[in-house]
Motif scaffolding. Structure first.
Motif, mmCIF file in Angstrom:
data_model
loop_
_atom_site.group_PDB
_atom_site.id
_atom_site.type_symbol
_atom_site.label_atom_id
_atom_site.label_comp_id
_atom_site.label_asym_id
_atom_site.label_seq_id
_atom_site.Cartn_x
_atom_site.Cartn_y
_atom_site.Cartn_z
ATOM 1 N N ALA A 292 45.575 46.992 25.737
ATOM 2 C CA ALA A 292 46.546 45.905 25.615
ATOM 3 C C ALA A 292 47.003 45.445 27.002
ATOM 4 O O ALA A 292 47.138 44.239 27.267
ATOM 5 N N LEU A 293 47.215 46.413 27.899
ATOM 6 C CA LEU A 293 47.629 46.052 29.259
ATOM 7 C C LEU A 293 46.525 45.264 29.956
ATOM 8 O O LEU A 293 46.772 44.269 30.633
ATOM 9 N N GLN A 294 45.318 45.728 29.782
ATOM 10 C CA GLN A 294 44.178 45.054 30.405
ATOM 11 C C GLN A 294 44.051 43.613 29.883
ATOM 12 O O GLN A 294 43.867 42.685 30.656
ATOM 13 N N ASP A 295 44.186 43.448 28.574
ATOM 14 C CA ASP A 295 44.078 42.103 28.002
ATOM 15 C C ASP A 295 45.206 41.208 28.501
ATOM 16 O O ASP A 295 45.002 40.025 28.770
ATOM 17 N N SER A 296 46.395 41.779 28.645
ATOM 18 C CA SER A 296 47.495 40.944 29.128
ATOM 19 C C SER A 296 47.243 40.538 30.575
ATOM 20 O O SER A 296 47.603 39.437 30.988
ATOM 21 N N SER A 297 46.587 41.409 31.346
ATOM 22 C CA SER A 297 46.328 41.023 32.734
ATOM 23 C C SER A 297 45.207 39.981 32.797
ATOM 24 O O SER A 297 45.208 39.118 33.669
ATOM 25 N N ILE A 298 44.279 40.047 31.852
ATOM 26 C CA ILE A 298 43.222 39.025 31.797
ATOM 27 C C ILE A 298 43.855 37.652 31.516
ATOM 28 O O ILE A 298 43.528 36.650 32.152
ATOM 29 N N ALA A 299 44.802 37.632 30.574
ATOM 30 C CA ALA A 299 45.465 36.366 30.252
ATOM 31 C C ALA A 299 46.292 35.879 31.444
ATOM 32 O O ALA A 299 46.382 34.680 31.710
ATOM 33 N N MET A 300 46.863 36.838 32.206
ATOM 34 C CA MET A 300 47.648 36.464 33.385
ATOM 35 C C MET A 300 46.736 35.777 34.414
ATOM 36 O O MET A 300 47.109 34.778 35.027
ATOM 37 N N VAL A 301 45.535 36.332 34.604
ATOM 38 C CA VAL A 301 44.598 35.718 35.554
ATOM 39 C C VAL A 301 44.244 34.299 35.084
ATOM 40 O O VAL A 301 44.145 33.372 35.892
ATOM 41 N N GLU A 302 44.106 34.123 33.780
ATOM 42 C CA GLU A 302 43.838 32.777 33.248
ATOM 43 C C GLU A 302 44.999 31.842 33.588
ATOM 44 O O GLU A 302 44.791 30.684 33.936
ATOM 45 N N ALA A 309 52.463 29.479 37.561
ATOM 46 C CA ALA A 309 53.757 29.025 37.035
ATOM 47 C C ALA A 309 53.712 28.755 35.530
ATOM 48 O O ALA A 309 54.270 27.778 35.055
ATOM 49 N N ARG A 310 53.016 29.599 34.784
ATOM 50 C CA ARG A 310 52.931 29.380 33.336
ATOM 51 C C ARG A 310 52.558 30.695 32.669
ATOM 52 O O ARG A 310 52.200 31.660 33.335
ATOM 53 N N TYR A 311 52.652 30.691 31.326
ATOM 54 C CA TYR A 311 52.145 31.849 30.608
ATOM 55 C C TYR A 311 50.978 31.422 29.734
ATOM 56 O O TYR A 311 50.894 30.270 29.312
ATOM 57 N N VAL A 312 50.065 32.337 29.547
ATOM 58 C CA VAL A 312 48.899 32.077 28.715
ATOM 59 C C VAL A 312 48.812 33.215 27.702
ATOM 60 O O VAL A 312 48.981 34.384 28.060
ATOM 61 N N VAL A 313 48.585 32.866 26.450
ATOM 62 C CA VAL A 313 48.464 33.883 25.404
ATOM 63 C C VAL A 313 47.009 34.337 25.315
ATOM 64 O O VAL A 313 46.092 33.510 25.297
ATOM 65 N N PHE A 314 46.822 35.642 25.336
ATOM 66 C CA PHE A 314 45.473 36.205 25.331
ATOM 67 C C PHE A 314 44.680 35.818 24.082
ATOM 68 O O PHE A 314 45.208 35.796 22.978
ATOM 69 N N GLU A 315 43.410 35.509 24.332
ATOM 70 C CA GLU A 315 42.485 35.307 23.212
ATOM 71 C C GLU A 315 41.223 36.087 23.516
ATOM 72 O O GLU A 315 40.818 36.171 24.674
ATOM 73 N N PRO A 316 40.563 36.620 22.486
ATOM 74 C CA PRO A 316 39.399 37.475 22.737
ATOM 75 C C PRO A 316 38.313 36.796 23.573
ATOM 76 O O PRO A 316 37.605 37.458 24.331
ATOM 77 N N SER A 317 38.194 35.457 23.481
ATOM 78 C CA SER A 317 37.134 34.787 24.245
ATOM 79 C C SER A 317 37.329 34.945 25.757
ATOM 80 O O SER A 317 36.403 34.727 26.536
ATOM 81 N N MET A 318 38.522 35.327 26.162
ATOM 82 C CA MET A 318 38.776 35.484 27.610
ATOM 83 C C MET A 318 38.029 36.674 28.192
ATOM 84 O O MET A 318 37.801 36.748 29.390
ATOM 85 N N HIS A 319 37.658 37.600 27.340
ATOM 86 C CA HIS A 319 36.923 38.773 27.821
ATOM 87 C C HIS A 319 35.645 38.384 28.539
ATOM 88 O O HIS A 319 35.307 38.948 29.564
ATOM 89 N N GLU A 320 34.976 37.394 27.971
ATOM 90 C CA GLU A 320 33.685 36.993 28.519
ATOM 91 C C GLU A 320 33.840 36.473 29.947
ATOM 92 O O GLU A 320 33.109 36.860 30.847
ATOM 93 N N ARG A 321 34.852 35.609 30.118
ATOM 94 C CA ARG A 321 35.076 35.056 31.466
ATOM 95 C C ARG A 321 35.447 36.152 32.444
ATOM 96 O O ARG A 321 35.010 36.152 33.584
ATOM 97 N N ALA A 323 34.590 39.250 32.285
ATOM 98 C CA ALA A 323 33.402 40.053 32.559
ATOM 99 C C ALA A 323 32.540 39.360 33.606
ATOM 100 O O ALA A 323 31.959 39.987 34.479
ATOM 101 N N ARG A 324 32.507 38.029 33.533
ATOM 102 C CA ARG A 324 31.726 37.273 34.508
ATOM 103 C C ARG A 324 32.278 37.517 35.914
ATOM 104 O O ARG A 324 31.545 37.787 36.852
ATOM 105 N N ARG A 325 33.611 37.469 36.005
ATOM 106 C CA ARG A 325 34.217 37.727 37.323
ATOM 107 C C ARG A 325 33.940 39.156 37.770
ATOM 108 O O ARG A 325 33.653 39.410 38.919
ATOM 109 N N GLY A 326 34.032 40.087 36.827
ATOM 110 C CA GLY A 326 33.769 41.486 37.172
ATOM 111 C C GLY A 326 32.328 41.670 37.609
ATOM 112 O O GLY A 326 32.027 42.388 38.551
ATOM 113 N N GLY A 327 31.425 40.957 36.915
ATOM 114 C CA GLY A 327 30.007 41.036 37.252
ATOM 115 C C GLY A 327 29.758 40.548 38.663
ATOM 116 O O GLY A 327 28.924 41.081 39.391
#
Ligand code: C2E
Ligand code: CA
Ligand code: CA
Length: 593
Positions: A292-302, A309-321, A323-327
């Protein structure tokens, strides 16, 4: 008389029994350690230390575990008094025994010039209690962040885990995890120092607490109110527990961002910055607290990527993006070895015709080296997608060195082969990670030597936040200048040092950011800023370059405002080394055509 005698014999016997049964070890020795009297407790505590099974001499028995005891007695000059008090000695566990070492406490008292009195006790349990108390205190300290007095990661994780488990059994229970990160914290730390950074973090924590306290008022118990914690750096997490309505998350998220973006007054300065937030809702929590922490940080990066200066609500599709950055990070490690990186060159042209000359001496007043990455499957990756990652994972050193070396060697080849047509100046971007390296100046010196490049032909570009850094960076910039090269201030206008502090920066050229140039034609404000920048730079003897010129109107305007040089797609996009040669030939003496 006989009665008295037997009475005193009885008292003597009682005293003997008392000493015999005392649950503490007592013994008396001569000054050289020979044991004269010893009670059973002493004997049983000391016996395991005896190597030959007898207990004739205290010092011999303790030789291995307390070799200094004999010296202690010899060195004790007064005729009586405490030689040592509660000296702790560790009796190692012998043989196969799995038991922990035993700890004895020994006190020695000099009775007179002949004798010592000893007191021996087993303090193993006491020591264990002390140690576990210490461990508890250390643990408590690890659960509270010293700087902000907020709960730390393990506590936050526990609370989230409990919320997840509760949600599994209570269908109506709702919670959300909010992950926050300040948008410009690194810059604050770099330019104002860590003390200011710490102060900002403390203020941020106070604001979060105050904002949540308001929410927590009402009928909540201590266990289900919102909690804020600090994960480290400028990362804060809020767990919103017992949500009453789904909209509550949005209201709280926005309120927290609002309070965090109020100006901060630190070290007599007003700092303005914003924060970004990633939100994970209960319905999207599929794993444990860490997930959950990891997903919230992924949404924060989005949220940051969308401009901050905004908040973004996590969605599972963000994992792919993500992963691309991690790759990218793991691929980048191979990129250098596989020769996937290369350098392109963007011309920098002279805008002002020197007095007395009919046309510019060479159209290419200079070139800026820009790195490119030809990824085997992703195609060409732009630097903005990997320079930041390279800085974070420590690869910027080797990448920067590669660019500098490739560009310097290329530049000397042009000089040799093109003569008059060759570019005059080579600009290379410097990243903060490179300046942190103490050997960087030597690296530059070595590359200058091996390429045969004149130091005065090289200009290193640094950003405002880098040029205004602490003393060690300043010193390194001075060392670079001492090599004979020059420095340029990149992206001027995007940071937050002002025209008034330009004179404090060790640079010879100011590059006015593309955002100003692109607005200059339509916005009077930007127009005036460019004009002022040129004027101040000139008064300080600095040159100016307008970046990102895309239209003739922009070129005409910055020329009229007095900019010395220009760079942008209007003149040319960044080119391969071979294409640059063609461009130079085509654009030779443009006024003549
Ligand atoms: P920068 O130093 O400000 O470089 C100028 C960027 O603006 C380049 O983007 C260039 O292609 C782009 N540009 C130039 N003229 C125009 C124009 O007219 N319109 C528009 N829209 N863009 C224009 P690029 O190559 O993608 O590089 C982006 C940034 O990446 C650079 O910004 C620089 O900060 C960084 N970078 C590039 N190469 C290196 C490198 O070798 N080392 C380091 N540390 N950073 C690099
Ligand atoms: Ca640059
Ligand atoms: Ca720039």
């Amino acid at each position: 008389m006989a009665a008295m005698q037997s009475e005193s014999a009885g008292a003597h016997e009682a005293l003997m029994q008392f000493l015999y049964r005392a649950p503490i070890g007592l013994l008396q020795t001569t000054l050289d350690g020979t044991i004269e009297m010893i009670n059973p407790m002493s004997a049983s505590l000391l016996m395991p230390l005896s190597r030959n099974g007898d207990l004739d001499n205290l010092f011999t028995a303790l030789e291995e575990v307390a070799p200094h005891l004999r010296q202690l007695v010899v060195g004790y000059e007064p005729s009586n008094g405490a030689v040592c008090d509660s000296l702790r000695i560790v009796v190692p566990a012998r043989g196969e025994s799995a038991a922990a070492a035993q700890i004895l406490s020994i006190s020695l008292m000099k009775l007179d010039e002949l004798r010592l009195m000893g007191l021996v006790s087993d303090v193993t349990l006491e020591v264990q209690r002390e140690e576990s108390g210490l461990a508890r205190r250390l643990d408590a300290a690890a659960r509270t962040d010293t700087l902000t007095k907020m709960p730390t990661r393990p506590v936050v994780r526990d609370r989230i885990q409990r919320a997840i488990e509760r949600a599994r059994v209570e269908p109506n229970y709702d919670f959300a995890v909010l992950f926050m990160n300040c948008d410009r914290f690194k810059q604050i730390n770099d330019s104002l120092g860590h003390l200011a950074g710490d102060e900002v973090l403390g203020l941020m924590a106070n604001r979060l607490r105050a904002a949540l306290r308001r929410r927590n008022r009402g009928d909540r118990t201590a266990d289900n109110e919102a909690m804020a914690g600090r994960l480290g750096g400028d990362e804060f997490v809020v767990l919103l527990d017992n949500l009453q309505a789904a909209e509550e998350v949005h209201a709280v998220a926005q309120r927290l961002l609002d309070v965090l973006s109020q100006p901060y007054s630190v070290l007599g300065q007003q700092l303005h910055f914003t924060a970004s937030m990633g939100v994970v809702l209960r319905d999207h929590v599929t794993g444990d607290a860490d997930a959950a922490l990891q997903d919230s940080s992924i949404a924060m990066v989005e949220a940051k990527r969308a401009g901050g200066a905004r908040y973004v609500v996590f969605e599972p599709s963000m994992h792919e993006r993500a992963a691309r950055r991690g790759g990218i990070e793991s691929d980048l490690r191979r990129a250098l070895l596989n020769h996937e990186l290369f350098v392109v060159y963007q011309p920098i042209v002279a805008l002002q015709i020197p007095e007395g000359a009919d046309c510019p001496p060479s159209h290419a007043a200079g070139v800026e080296a820009l790195v490119r990455w030809r990824h085997p499957t992703r195609g060409v990756v732009p630097p903005l997608e990997f320079i930041g990652i390279a800085e974070k994972c420590g690869l910027i050193g080797p990448i920067g060195e590669f660019v500098l070396s490739a560009a310097c060697h290329q530049f000397t080849v042009w000089r040799r082969e093109l003569g008059r047509l060759a570019p005059r100046l080579l600009a290379v971007n410097l990243s903060r990670g490179q300046l942190g390296d103490s050997s960087f100046v030597e690296i530059v010196e070595r590359i200058l030597r091996s390429s045969g490049m004149q130091p005065s032909d090289l200009q290193l570009e640094v950003t405002e936040s880098l040029a205004a850094q602490d003393e060690s960076v300043q010193a390194r910039l001075q060392q670079l200048k001492a090599l004979g090269l020059s420095l340029a201030l990149d992206d001027f206008g995007t940071g937050y040092s002002s025209l008034a502090s330009l004179h404090q920066l060790p640079v010879g050229t100011v590059k006015i950011d593309r955002s100003f140039v692109s607005e200059a034609v339509s916005s009077a404000h930007h127009h005036v800023l460019i004009e002022a920048t040129v004027r101040v730079a000139r008064s300080l003897g600095m040159g100016t370059v307008a970046e990102g010129i895309e239209t003739q109107a922009q070129a005409d305007l910055v020329t009229q405002l007095g900019c010395e040089k220009g760079q942008g797609y209007l003149f040319s996009r960044p080119l391969s080394a071979a294409d640059l040669v063609l461009w130079l030939a085509r654009n030779d003496a443009p006024k003549a055509s």
